[in-house]
Design a protein around this motif. Structure first.
Motif, PDB file in Angstrom:
ATOM      1  N   ARG A 137       0.862  -1.179   0.000  1.00 54.61           N
ATOM      2  CA  ARG A 137       0.000   0.000   0.000  1.00 54.61           C
ATOM      3  C   ARG A 137       0.897   1.228   0.000  1.00 54.61           C
ATOM      4  NH1 ARG A 137      -4.695  -2.029   4.283  1.00 54.61           N
ATOM      5  NH2 ARG A 137      -5.298  -3.867   3.102  1.00 54.61           N
ATOM      6  N   GLY A 138       0.849   2.068   0.969  1.00 54.41           N
ATOM      7  CA  GLY A 138       1.676   3.259   0.975  1.00 54.41           C
ATOM      8  C   GLY A 138       2.941   3.134   1.782  1.00 54.41           C
ATOM      9  N   SER A 139       3.201   1.958   2.321  1.00 49.84           N
ATOM     10  CA  SER A 139       4.340   1.770   3.203  1.00 49.84           C
ATOM     11  C   SER A 139       5.513   1.158   2.450  1.00 49.84           C
ATOM     12  CB  SER A 139       3.946   0.856   4.366  1.00 49.84           C
ATOM     13  OG  SER A 139       5.055   0.611   5.199  1.00 49.84           O
ATOM     14  N   THR A 140       6.680   1.769   2.586  1.00 48.00           N
ATOM     15  CA  THR A 140       7.870   1.269   1.905  1.00 48.00           C
ATOM     16  C   THR A 140       8.933   0.825   2.908  1.00 48.00           C
ATOM     17  OG1 THR A 140       8.785   3.508   1.767  1.00 48.00           O
ATOM     18  CG2 THR A 140       7.492   2.741  -0.103  1.00 48.00           C
ATOM     19  N   ASN A 141       9.796  -0.047   2.428  1.00 52.09           N
ATOM     20  CA  ASN A 141      10.889  -0.574   3.246  1.00 52.09           C
ATOM     21  C   ASN A 141      12.111  -0.705   2.347  1.00 52.09           C
ATOM     22  OD1 ASN A 141      12.136  -1.892   5.537  1.00 52.09           O
ATOM     23  ND2 ASN A 141      11.961  -3.778   4.376  1.00 52.09           N
ATOM     24  N   TYR A 142      13.266  -0.255   2.839  1.00 49.11           N
ATOM     25  CA  TYR A 142      14.489  -0.276   2.041  1.00 49.11           C
ATOM     26  C   TYR A 142      15.630  -0.929   2.796  1.00 49.11           C
ATOM     27  CZ  TYR A 142      12.239   3.281  -0.901  1.00 49.11           C
ATOM     28  OH  TYR A 142      11.385   3.963  -1.730  1.00 49.11           O
ATOM     29  N   ALA A 143      16.506  -1.572   2.041  1.00 43.45           N
ATOM     30  CA  ALA A 143      17.769  -2.010   2.619  1.00 43.45           C
ATOM     31  C   ALA A 143      18.594  -0.769   2.959  1.00 43.45           C
ATOM     32  CB  ALA A 143      18.525  -2.880   1.630  1.00 43.45           C
ATOM     33  N   ASP A 144      19.373  -0.855   4.014  1.00 41.65           N
ATOM     34  CA  ASP A 144      20.185   0.300   4.420  1.00 41.65           C
ATOM     35  C   ASP A 144      21.120   0.739   3.303  1.00 41.65           C
ATOM     36  OD1 ASP A 144      20.610  -0.738   7.911  1.00 41.65           O
ATOM     37  OD2 ASP A 144      18.993   0.358   6.902  1.00 41.65           O
ATOM     38  N   SER A 145      21.590  -0.207   2.521  1.00 42.58           N
ATOM     39  CA  SER A 145      22.580   0.100   1.492  1.00 42.58           C
ATOM     40  C   SER A 145      22.025   0.951   0.354  1.00 42.58           C
ATOM     41  CB  SER A 145      23.166  -1.196   0.925  1.00 42.58           C
ATOM     42  OG  SER A 145      22.142  -1.999   0.362  1.00 42.58           O
ATOM     43  N   VAL A 146      20.713   1.025   0.233  1.00 42.05           N
ATOM     44  CA  VAL A 146      20.120   1.777  -0.890  1.00 42.05           C
ATOM     45  C   VAL A 146      19.296   2.972  -0.422  1.00 42.05           C
ATOM     46  CG1 VAL A 146      20.053  -0.338  -2.252  1.00 42.05           C
ATOM     47  CG2 VAL A 146      17.968   0.450  -1.111  1.00 42.05           C
ATOM     48  N   LYS A 147      19.129   3.128   0.867  1.00 47.18           N
ATOM     49  CA  LYS A 147      18.332   4.251   1.381  1.00 47.18           C
ATOM     50  C   LYS A 147      18.894   5.573   0.902  1.00 47.18           C
ATOM     51  CE  LYS A 147      16.417   2.166   5.572  1.00 47.18           C
ATOM     52  NZ  LYS A 147      16.463   2.127   7.053  1.00 47.18           N
ATOM     53  N   GLY A 148      18.000   6.429   0.431  1.00 43.25           N
ATOM     54  CA  GLY A 148      18.413   7.732  -0.052  1.00 43.25           C
ATOM     55  C   GLY A 148      18.836   7.740  -1.511  1.00 43.25           C
ATOM     56  N   ARG A 149      19.004   6.562  -2.094  1.00 42.42           N
ATOM     57  CA  ARG A 149      19.418   6.482  -3.510  1.00 42.42           C
ATOM     58  C   ARG A 149      18.341   5.826  -4.382  1.00 42.42           C
ATOM     59  NH1 ARG A 149      23.550   3.374  -4.957  1.00 42.42           N
ATOM     60  NH2 ARG A 149      23.304   1.883  -3.240  1.00 42.42           N
ATOM     61  N   PHE A 150      17.647   4.857  -3.833  1.00 46.80           N
ATOM     62  CA  PHE A 150      16.624   4.120  -4.578  1.00 46.80           C
ATOM     63  C   PHE A 150      15.238   4.506  -4.074  1.00 46.80           C
ATOM     64  CE2 PHE A 150      19.263   0.055  -5.694  1.00 46.80           C
ATOM     65  CZ  PHE A 150      20.268   0.868  -6.195  1.00 46.80           C
ATOM     66  N   THR A 151      14.274   4.496  -4.989  1.00 47.28           N
ATOM     67  CA  THR A 151      12.890   4.769  -4.628  1.00 47.28           C
ATOM     68  C   THR A 151      11.987   3.730  -5.272  1.00 47.28           C
ATOM     69  OG1 THR A 151      13.310   7.145  -4.512  1.00 47.28           O
ATOM     70  CG2 THR A 151      11.013   6.445  -4.657  1.00 47.28           C
ATOM     71  N   ILE A 152      11.174   3.081  -4.457  1.00 47.50           N
ATOM     72  CA  ILE A 152      10.213   2.110  -4.969  1.00 47.50           C
ATOM     73  C   ILE A 152       8.836   2.763  -5.021  1.00 47.50           C
ATOM     74  CG2 ILE A 152       9.683   1.112  -2.688  1.00 47.50           C
ATOM     75  CD1 ILE A 152       9.503  -1.629  -4.113  1.00 47.50           C
ATOM     76  N   SER A 153       8.095   2.443  -6.080  1.00 48.12           N
ATOM     77  CA  SER A 153       6.743   2.956  -6.216  1.00 48.12           C
ATOM     78  C   SER A 153       5.911   1.916  -6.976  1.00 48.12           C
ATOM     79  CB  SER A 153       6.733   4.294  -6.954  1.00 48.12           C
ATOM     80  OG  SER A 153       7.271   4.147  -8.263  1.00 48.12           O
ATOM     81  N   ARG A 154       4.616   2.101  -6.935  1.00 48.88           N
ATOM     82  CA  ARG A 154       3.760   1.159  -7.643  1.00 48.88           C
ATOM     83  C   ARG A 154       2.569   1.877  -8.268  1.00 48.88           C
ATOM     84  NH1 ARG A 154       1.429  -2.968  -3.107  1.00 48.88           N
ATOM     85  NH2 ARG A 154      -0.083  -3.553  -4.708  1.00 48.88           N
ATOM     86  N   ASP A 155       2.108   1.341  -9.383  1.00 50.20           N
ATOM     87  CA  ASP A 155       0.918   1.821 -10.059  1.00 50.20           C
ATOM     88  C   ASP A 155      -0.087   0.688  -9.991  1.00 50.20           C
ATOM     89  OD1 ASP A 155      -1.088   2.505 -11.894  1.00 50.20           O
ATOM     90  OD2 ASP A 155       0.312   3.593 -13.164  1.00 50.20           O
ATOM     91  N   ASN A 156      -1.040   0.801  -9.091  1.00 49.42           N
ATOM     92  CA  ASN A 156      -1.989  -0.288  -8.875  1.00 49.42           C
ATOM     93  C   ASN A 156      -2.862  -0.541 -10.100  1.00 49.42           C
ATOM     94  OD1 ASN A 156      -1.119  -0.827  -6.218  1.00 49.42           O
ATOM     95  ND2 ASN A 156      -2.402   0.836  -5.430  1.00 49.42           N
ATOM     96  N   ALA A 157      -3.168   0.506 -10.828  1.00 44.96           N
ATOM     97  CA  ALA A 157      -4.010   0.350 -12.020  1.00 44.96           C
ATOM     98  C   ALA A 157      -3.313  -0.474 -13.093  1.00 44.96           C
ATOM     99  CB  ALA A 157      -4.393   1.716 -12.567  1.00 44.96           C
ATOM    100  N   LYS A 158      -1.990  -0.419 -13.094  1.00 45.53           N
ATOM    101  CA  LYS A 158      -1.206  -1.148 -14.093  1.00 45.53           C
ATOM    102  C   LYS A 158      -0.562  -2.407 -13.523  1.00 45.53           C
ATOM    103  CE  LYS A 158      -0.031   2.983 -16.776  1.00 45.53           C
ATOM    104  NZ  LYS A 158       1.076   3.815 -17.318  1.00 45.53           N
ATOM    105  N   ASN A 159      -0.808  -2.690 -12.251  1.00 50.36           N
ATOM    106  CA  ASN A 159      -0.186  -3.845 -11.585  1.00 50.36           C
ATOM    107  C   ASN A 159       1.328  -3.833 -11.769  1.00 50.36           C
ATOM    108  OD1 ASN A 159      -2.711  -4.900 -10.739  1.00 50.36           O
ATOM    109  ND2 ASN A 159      -3.001  -5.842 -12.762  1.00 50.36           N
ATOM    110  N   THR A 160       1.908  -2.656 -11.621  1.00 52.79           N
ATOM    111  CA  THR A 160       3.325  -2.471 -11.919  1.00 52.79           C
ATOM    112  C   THR A 160       4.042  -1.856 -10.729  1.00 52.79           C
ATOM    113  OG1 THR A 160       2.884  -2.236 -14.286  1.00 52.79           O
ATOM    114  CG2 THR A 160       4.964  -1.342 -13.451  1.00 52.79           C
ATOM    115  N   VAL A 161       5.238  -2.346 -10.488  1.00 57.30           N
ATOM    116  CA  VAL A 161       6.108  -1.781  -9.468  1.00 57.30           C
ATOM    117  C   VAL A 161       7.371  -1.270 -10.153  1.00 57.30           C
ATOM    118  CG1 VAL A 161       7.190  -4.019  -8.945  1.00 57.30           C
ATOM    119  CG2 VAL A 161       7.246  -2.175  -7.242  1.00 57.30           C
ATOM    120  N   TYR A 162       7.864  -0.143  -9.667  1.00 57.28           N
ATOM    121  CA  TYR A 162       9.044   0.499 -10.231  1.00 57.28           C
ATOM    122  C   TYR A 162      10.140   0.594  -9.172  1.00 57.28           C
ATOM    123  CZ  TYR A 162       5.462   2.088 -13.509  1.00 57.28           C
ATOM    124  OH  TYR A 162       4.423   2.140 -14.401  1.00 57.28           O
ATOM    125  N   LEU A 163      11.371   0.607  -9.639  1.00 54.73           N
ATOM    126  CA  LEU A 163      12.495   0.888  -8.759  1.00 54.73           C
ATOM    127  C   LEU A 163      13.375   1.913  -9.460  1.00 54.73           C
ATOM    128  CD1 LEU A 163      13.829   0.091  -6.037  1.00 54.73           C
ATOM    129  CD2 LEU A 163      15.323  -1.409  -7.379  1.00 54.73           C
TER     130      LEU A 163
END
Length: 115
Positions: free
Chosen positions: A53-79
């Motif tokens: 849903r709206g909650s994200t979780n990141y590995a420490d090694s990528v925090k601040g550099r990577f962003t995860i998001s999702r488009d529920n209408a398209k059943n797609t997740v992005y990194l």
């Protein structure tokens, strides 16, 4: 049956950016968690980021550099991966949890970061 199609990998120089996409299709009526994992040569597969849903979780090694998001209408997740480092080189796997907890994995996509 559920299928995952990943795209967006490739070769990039250190400091560059890439965006991975993963689209789910097939027989499911609910997607719970979507995420990305990676496995470098000689290493175990590790979590990169997840989104529920709206909650994200990141590995420490990528925090601040990577962003995860999702488009529920398209059943797609992005990194979105910025400020890439050579140690980010790995095969990246999409993972989704659907319906009552079925765990589905993509085939993986290679990301290579040159120094």
């Amino acid at each position: 049956q559920v299928q995952l199609v990943e795209s967006g990998g490739g070769l990039v120089q250190a400091g560059g950016s890439l965006r991975l996409s993963c689209t789910a299709s097939g027989s499911f009526w609910r997607i719970n968690v979507m995420g990305w994992y990676r496995q470098a040569p000689g290493n175990q597969r590790e979590l990169v980021a997840t989104i529920r849903r709206g909650s994200t979780n990141y590995a420490d090694s990528v925090k601040g550099r990577f962003t995860i998001s999702r488009d529920n209408a398209k059943n797609t997740v992005y990194l979105q991966m910025n400020s890439l480092k050579p140690e980010d080189t790995a095969v990246y796997y999409c993972n989704v949890d659907v319906n009552y907890g079925s765990d589905i994995w993509g085939k993986g996509i290679l990301v290579t970061v040159s120094s």
